[in-house]
Every structure is written in structure tokens, then in C-alpha cells.
Enzyme design. Structure first.
Site, PDB file in Angstrom:
ATOM      1  N   HIS A 180     -27.397  17.436   2.373  1.00 22.03           N
ATOM      2  CA  HIS A 180     -26.572  16.921   3.479  1.00 22.03           C
ATOM      3  C   HIS A 180     -25.210  17.592   3.416  1.00 22.03           C
ATOM      4  O   HIS A 180     -24.848  18.203   2.411  1.00 22.03           O
ATOM      5  CB  HIS A 180     -26.404  15.397   3.355  1.00 22.03           C
ATOM      6  CG  HIS A 180     -25.625  15.001   2.127  1.00 22.03           C
ATOM      7  ND1 HIS A 180     -26.189  14.927   0.869  1.00 22.03           N
ATOM      8  CD2 HIS A 180     -24.313  14.697   1.961  1.00 22.03           C
ATOM      9  CE1 HIS A 180     -25.269  14.590  -0.006  1.00 22.03           C
ATOM     10  NE2 HIS A 180     -24.111  14.443   0.621  1.00 22.03           N
ATOM     11  N   ASP A 183     -21.094  16.391   4.064  1.00 19.60           N
ATOM     12  CA  ASP A 183     -20.338  15.148   4.179  1.00 19.60           C
ATOM     13  C   ASP A 183     -19.636  15.138   5.534  1.00 19.60           C
ATOM     14  O   ASP A 183     -19.221  16.187   6.043  1.00 19.60           O
ATOM     15  CB  ASP A 183     -19.313  15.034   3.040  1.00 19.60           C
ATOM     16  CG  ASP A 183     -19.999  14.895   1.686  1.00 19.60           C
ATOM     17  OD1 ASP A 183     -21.181  14.507   1.644  1.00 19.60           O
ATOM     18  OD2 ASP A 183     -19.342  15.184   0.664  1.00 19.60           O
ATOM     19  N   HIS A 200     -25.161  20.269   0.410  1.00 24.53           N
ATOM     20  CA  HIS A 200     -25.320  20.025  -1.017  1.00 24.53           C
ATOM     21  C   HIS A 200     -26.325  18.918  -1.249  1.00 24.53           C
ATOM     22  O   HIS A 200     -26.663  18.169  -0.336  1.00 24.53           O
ATOM     23  CB  HIS A 200     -23.961  19.708  -1.655  1.00 24.53           C
ATOM     24  CG  HIS A 200     -23.229  18.556  -1.017  1.00 24.53           C
ATOM     25  ND1 HIS A 200     -22.570  18.658   0.197  1.00 24.53           N
ATOM     26  CD2 HIS A 200     -23.079  17.273  -1.408  1.00 24.53           C
ATOM     27  CE1 HIS A 200     -22.031  17.489   0.497  1.00 24.53           C
ATOM     28  NE2 HIS A 200     -22.327  16.622  -0.456  1.00 24.53           N
ATOM     29  N   ARG A 213     -27.232  10.356 -14.817  1.00 24.11           N
ATOM     30  CA  ARG A 213     -26.087  11.061 -14.225  1.00 24.11           C
ATOM     31  C   ARG A 213     -25.315  10.106 -13.340  1.00 24.11           C
ATOM     32  O   ARG A 213     -25.889   9.256 -12.656  1.00 24.11           O
ATOM     33  CB  ARG A 213     -26.592  12.259 -13.417  1.00 24.11           C
ATOM     34  CG  ARG A 213     -25.509  12.996 -12.699  1.00 24.11           C
ATOM     35  CD  ARG A 213     -25.962  14.374 -12.213  1.00 24.11           C
ATOM     36  NE  ARG A 213     -24.800  15.037 -11.647  1.00 24.11           N
ATOM     37  CZ  ARG A 213     -24.449  14.948 -10.371  1.00 24.11           C
ATOM     38  NH1 ARG A 213     -25.203  14.266  -9.508  1.00 24.11           N
ATOM     39  NH2 ARG A 213     -23.351  15.541  -9.949  1.00 24.11           N
TER      40      ARG A 213
HETATM   41  C1  LIG Z   1     -17.577   7.308   5.047  1.00 24.91           C
HETATM   42  C2  LIG Z   1     -18.825   7.571   4.701  1.00 24.91           C
HETATM   43  C3  LIG Z   1     -19.387   8.923   4.486  1.00 24.91           C
HETATM   44  C4  LIG Z   1     -20.811   8.651   4.086  1.00 24.91           C
HETATM   45  C5  LIG Z   1     -21.116   7.402   4.834  1.00 24.91           C
HETATM   46  C6  LIG Z   1     -19.867   6.565   4.524  1.00 24.91           C
HETATM   47  O1  LIG Z   1     -19.792   5.459   5.333  1.00 24.91           O
HETATM   48  C7  LIG Z   1     -19.880   6.107   3.065  1.00 24.91           C
HETATM   49  C8  LIG Z   1     -20.892   6.844   2.254  1.00 24.91           C
HETATM   50  C9  LIG Z   1     -20.913   8.335   2.570  1.00 24.91           C
HETATM   51  C10 LIG Z   1     -22.224   8.961   2.125  1.00 24.91           C
HETATM   52  C11 LIG Z   1     -22.281   9.318   0.621  1.00 24.91           C
HETATM   53  C12 LIG Z   1     -23.662   9.945   0.327  1.00 24.91           C
HETATM   54  C13 LIG Z   1     -24.059  11.018   1.344  1.00 24.91           C
HETATM   55  C14 LIG Z   1     -23.805  10.505   2.784  1.00 24.91           C
HETATM   56  C15 LIG Z   1     -24.335  11.493   3.829  1.00 24.91           C
HETATM   57  C16 LIG Z   1     -24.360   9.114   2.900  1.00 24.91           C
HETATM   58  O2  LIG Z   1     -25.473   8.792   3.245  1.00 24.91           O
HETATM   59  O3  LIG Z   1     -23.383   8.194   2.524  1.00 24.91           O
HETATM   60  C17 LIG Z   1     -22.329  10.204   2.955  1.00 24.91           C
HETATM   61  C18 LIG Z   1     -21.831   9.768   4.339  1.00 24.91           C
HETATM   62  C19 LIG Z   1     -21.311  10.936   5.146  1.00 24.91           C
HETATM   63  O4  LIG Z   1     -20.498  11.730   4.641  1.00 24.91           O
HETATM   64  O5  LIG Z   1     -21.756  11.062   6.281  1.00 24.91           O
HETATM   65  O1  AKG Z   2     -23.906  13.165  -6.944  1.00 27.36           O
HETATM   66  C1  AKG Z   2     -23.485  14.199  -6.473  1.00 27.36           C
HETATM   67  O2  AKG Z   2     -23.155  15.141  -7.174  1.00 27.36           O
HETATM   68  C2  AKG Z   2     -23.367  14.351  -4.982  1.00 27.36           C
HETATM   69  C3  AKG Z   2     -22.925  13.109  -4.289  1.00 27.36           C
HETATM   70  C4  AKG Z   2     -22.686  13.340  -2.843  1.00 27.36           C
HETATM   71  O3  AKG Z   2     -23.017  14.359  -2.313  1.00 27.36           O
HETATM   72  C5  AKG Z   2     -22.045  12.294  -2.032  1.00 27.36           C
HETATM   73  O4  AKG Z   2     -21.764  11.188  -2.534  1.00 27.36           O
HETATM   74  O5  AKG Z   2     -21.781  12.582  -0.836  1.00 27.36           O
HETATM   75 FE   FE2 Z   3     -22.151  14.518  -0.321  1.00 28.56          FE
END
Ligand SMILES: C=C1C[C@]23C[C@@]1(O)CC[C@H]2[C@@]12CCC[C@@](C)(C(=O)O1)[C@H]2[C@@H]3C(=O)O
Ligand code: AKG
Ligand code: FE2
Length: 372
Positions: A231, A233, A288, A298
Site C-alpha cells: 500500500h 500511505d 511498501h 516484529r
Molecule cells: C490516518 C490513517 C491512515 C491509515 C488509516 C488511518 O485512519 C489510520 C491507520 C492508517 C493505516 C496504517 C496501515 C496501512 C493503512 C493503509 C491502513 O489500512 O491503516 C494506513 C491508512 C492510510 O494511510 O491510508
Molecule cells: O510495519 C511496517 O513496517 C509498515 C507499517 C505501515 O506501512 C503502516 O503502518 O502504514
Molecule cells: Fe504504510
């Protein structure tokens, strides 16, 4: 006016994620259940990562050339590591041990702080899980705003000490995020006058953020499992702390998946989709994922940093011109999170307004790369 955290969490109100599968008690699984087996051969090419000819840049923030090095890293990798960032190893140890305490609680206890389908904060599987037929070998805890209500559920006796650690960590990382923003923007020739929403002191006081704690338990069959699927961010930038177990990989054009080696005391910084938009594609967000390990647990802690939730992000006027039309339409972080919840890795191309003249898809929009 509602608080910033309310606004951010509104992103998912109209895109609730109903994940019907049970939350796993990973410690009780001796074999990889079929529901966790990502069995297409392309899914897990971890070996390819060792052939990377160049490695992910590491920038010492005390280096007088830091701005230039960061600019180059953003343009060519979309990710870099930082050392000498000013955050103490004691605080990193404290946040790591808070994360460990949280994830080592019994599953029933963690579920008392479960994230609701249309909410943002709390314990649960990755929000992106709904886009995949298989489950990910991980669990997460998201914090937006104060974690006190959830932490009271998790640790009725000593929740306040955990709240203090989170608060201190967020304050320090927020400062670092502001500093990194100016280094990244400065390397594009952007100055304070160009970003009004950075506030009168230029310290991005009104910025929004989420803290995401990720846990990847040791896995009996790591080559067939996926910790966190590929994905980008949705952020401006993400500041990630990882413990000493590797697992984070970034996708580099022409190379494949490259492992980001853990460096004691360093942070990984990656370009998110909103910086991709703000820079009009000059700093592409990086794909990533996280893979898992047979013997080692981890932990990672991601600080997902974005603009004040009411601010519309669009390509900076200084970066557009006759030959460089704005490639993306204006969008707030809250709106973008909603778009991501709907379109996942096609979210960026869904806000694109200008198609390349040759009609070819833009790889930086991540819709030409097989990621799942
Ligand atoms: C602000 C945010 C970005 C995120 C969704 C969220 O509400 C909180 C969690 C974030 C995260 C972390 C893991 C990967 C990701 C794609 C997900 O599913 O939750 C990201 C979200 C994002 O960056 O779109
Ligand atoms: O665990 C990791 O190294 C990646 C986590 C991540 O990509 C995320 O929280 O958006
Ligand atoms: Fe991420």
C-alpha cells in the site's frame, strides 16, 4: 467547530469496514491456516530484495547537506532513514515497550478496545484487509486523539502511564515531522510563504496525525504469509519506528522489493499520497509492505502525518506552470481517506485530473503495478 480528531475519524463514517473474520489468537496457531496463505508465487518474493544494487538512503539530520540528500531520496526512492533526529532512545524504548505490553494482552482484553467498523481508533486488523481475499499476519492499534478511553479498558489500573508515553512520543514526533516537512519542501524550492496552513510560526501546529502500532507475531510459514499488504500511505509523510526485526519492504521500479534494514535508533520516513499531490508528482508516494518472520516478533510504530483536516491539498502553484499542469484536484485529508477506503491503491489515480498525452498510465499512480 468539531475537534481535529473528530474530523479525521469522520473519514470512515460513510465507508464502514465490516470485517467478518475472527480476530486471531496468533500464539495458538502452530500451522498457517489456509485463510492466511497468500499462495500466488508473486506475492512474496522476499529473496529478490537481497539483489538490490543500491540501498535506501540514510540521512544524518546534522549533515549540512541533509536538505539535498532528502530531496534526492524523495525523488528517487520515496523513502529514507534518518539518524540524529533528536528523539531519545529512552523514549523509543518506552514506546516500544508500551506497544509490546499492549499486544501481549489476552485477545479478549484487546477486543475491549476494538475499533468500530466506521471508527478510526482502536484495536483491529489492518483497515485495508477488506480489499484482500486472504488475512494478514498482523494486528494493529490506531490512536487518533486521546487514547484514554481505550487504554482504561486495556489497563484499568495503570492506563495513565501508557497515555503519558503516547503523549510524549506524539509531541516529539510531531516536531520532527514539521522539521522534515520543511526539509522535503525546501528541497523543492518551497518556502514558508508558499504554505499558509503551516501557521504563522511555520510549525504546522494544526496538523492532523494518527499513531499506528503494528504487531507481527512470529509465523510458522512466513514465506506464504503477508504481514501487511502492499500500500501507499494516505499521508504527507509517515515516520516509522521499527524494532530490530526486519520486515518492511519498499517497491523500487526495476529492482523489486527492497528491505529497509532496521537501524538502531533511526526512523524510516516515507512519502505519502498527499505529498505526492502537493508536489505534483515530483515526490511519488512509495508502495511498501511488511513481511513476517519465523521466529521473531516484529513491532512497528507509524506516525501518519497529514495537514489540518479542513485544508484542501493541491499541487503547489510554484510547481505548476505552462509545461507542468496541475495533475491532481484539491482534496482534504478526510476526503482522501474516504477515497482510499473506497478505491484503495487506485485512490491517487481517482483524484488525478490530467492524463498523460500519450495515454499511458502513470506508474506513480500505482495502478500499473501488481500489488495484490
Ligand atoms: C490516518 C490513517 C491512515 C491509515 C488509516 C488511518 O485512519 C489510520 C491507520 C492508517 C493505516 C496504517 C496501515 C496501512 C493503512 C493503509 C491502513 O489500512 O491503516 C494506513 C491508512 C492510510 O494511510 O491510508
Ligand atoms: O510495519 C511496517 O513496517 C509498515 C507499517 C505501515 O506501512 C503502516 O503502518 O502504514
Ligand atoms: Fe504504510
Amino acid at each position: 467547530m468539531p475537534s481535529r480528531s473528530v474530523l479525521l475519524s469522520e473519514a470512515f463514517k460513510s465507508h464502514p469496514v465490516h470485517l467478518h473474520h475472527k480476530h486471531a489468537d496468533f500464539s495458538s496457531l502452530q500451522e498457517l491456516p489456509d485463510s492466511y496463505a497468500w499462495n500466488q508465487p508473486d506475492d512474496h518474493p522476499s529473496d529478490r530484495s537481497i539483489f538490490a544494487s543500491k540501498s535506501i538512503p540514510v540521512v544524518d539530520l546534522n549533515d549540512p547537506n541533509a536538505l539535498k540528500l532528502i530531496g534526492h531520496a524523495c525523488k528517487t526512492w520515496g523513502v529514507f532513514q534518518v539518524t540524529n533526529h533528536g528523539i531519545s532512545t529512552e523514549l523509543l524504548d518506552d514506546i516500544e515497550s508500551a506497544g509490546r505490553s499492549l499486544f501481549s494482552l489476552p485477545l479478549q482484553q484487546k477486543l475491549k478496545a476494538a475499533r468500530s467498523p466506521d471508527g478510526v481508533s482502536g484495536y483491529g486488523v489492518a483497515r485495508i484487509s477488506s480489499f484482500f481475499p486472504k488475512l494478514m499476519w498482523s494486528e494493529g492499534f490506531t490512536i487518533v486523539g486521546s487514547p484514554v478511553d481505550h487504554f482504561r479498558q486495556l489497563w484499568p489500573q495503570d492506563y495513565s502511564k501508557f497515555c503519558d508515553v503516547i503523549e510524549e512520543y506524539e509531541a516529539e514526533v510531531k516536531r520532527l515531522a514539521g522539521r522534515l516537512m520543511w526539509l522535503m519542501l525546501g528541497s523543492l524550492g518551497i518556502s514558508r510563504a508558499d504554505i499558509k496552513w503551516a501557521g504563522p510560526k511555520g510549525n504546522f501546529k494544526g496538523a492532523s496525525a494518527a499513531l499506528q502500532l503494528n504487531s507481527y507475531p512470529a509465523c510458522p510459514d512466513p514465506d506464504r504469509a503477508m504481514g501487511l499488504a502492499a500500500h501507499t500511505d494516505s499521508t504527507l509523510l509517515t515516520i516509522l519506528y521499527q524494532n530490530s526485526t526486519s520486515g518492511l519492504q519498499v517497491l523500487r521500479e526495476g529492482t523489486g522489493w527492497v528491505t529497509v534494514p532496521p537501524i538502531h535508533g533511526a526512523f524510516v520516513v516515507n512519502v505519502g499520497d498527499l505529498l505526492h499531490i502537493l508536489s505534483n508528482g515530483l515526490y511519488p508516494s512509495v508502495l511498501h509492505r511488511a513481511v513476517v518472520n519465523r521466529t521473531r516478533h516484529r513491532l512497528s510504530i507509524a506516525y501518519l502525518y497529514g495537514p489540518p483536516s479542513s485544508v484542501k491539498i493541491s499541487p503547489l502553484p510554484r510547481l505548476v506552470g505552462p509545461g507542468q499542469p496541475p495533475l491532481y484536484r484539491p482534496i482534504t485529508w478526510t476526503e482522501y481517506l474516504g477515497t482510499k477506503a473506497k478505491h484503495f491503491n487506485k485512490a491517487l489515480s481517482s483524484v488525478r485530473v490530467f492524463s498523460p498525452v500519450n495515454g499511458l498510465a502513470d506508474v506513480t499512480d500505482h495502478n500499473t503495478v501488481k500489488v495484490n
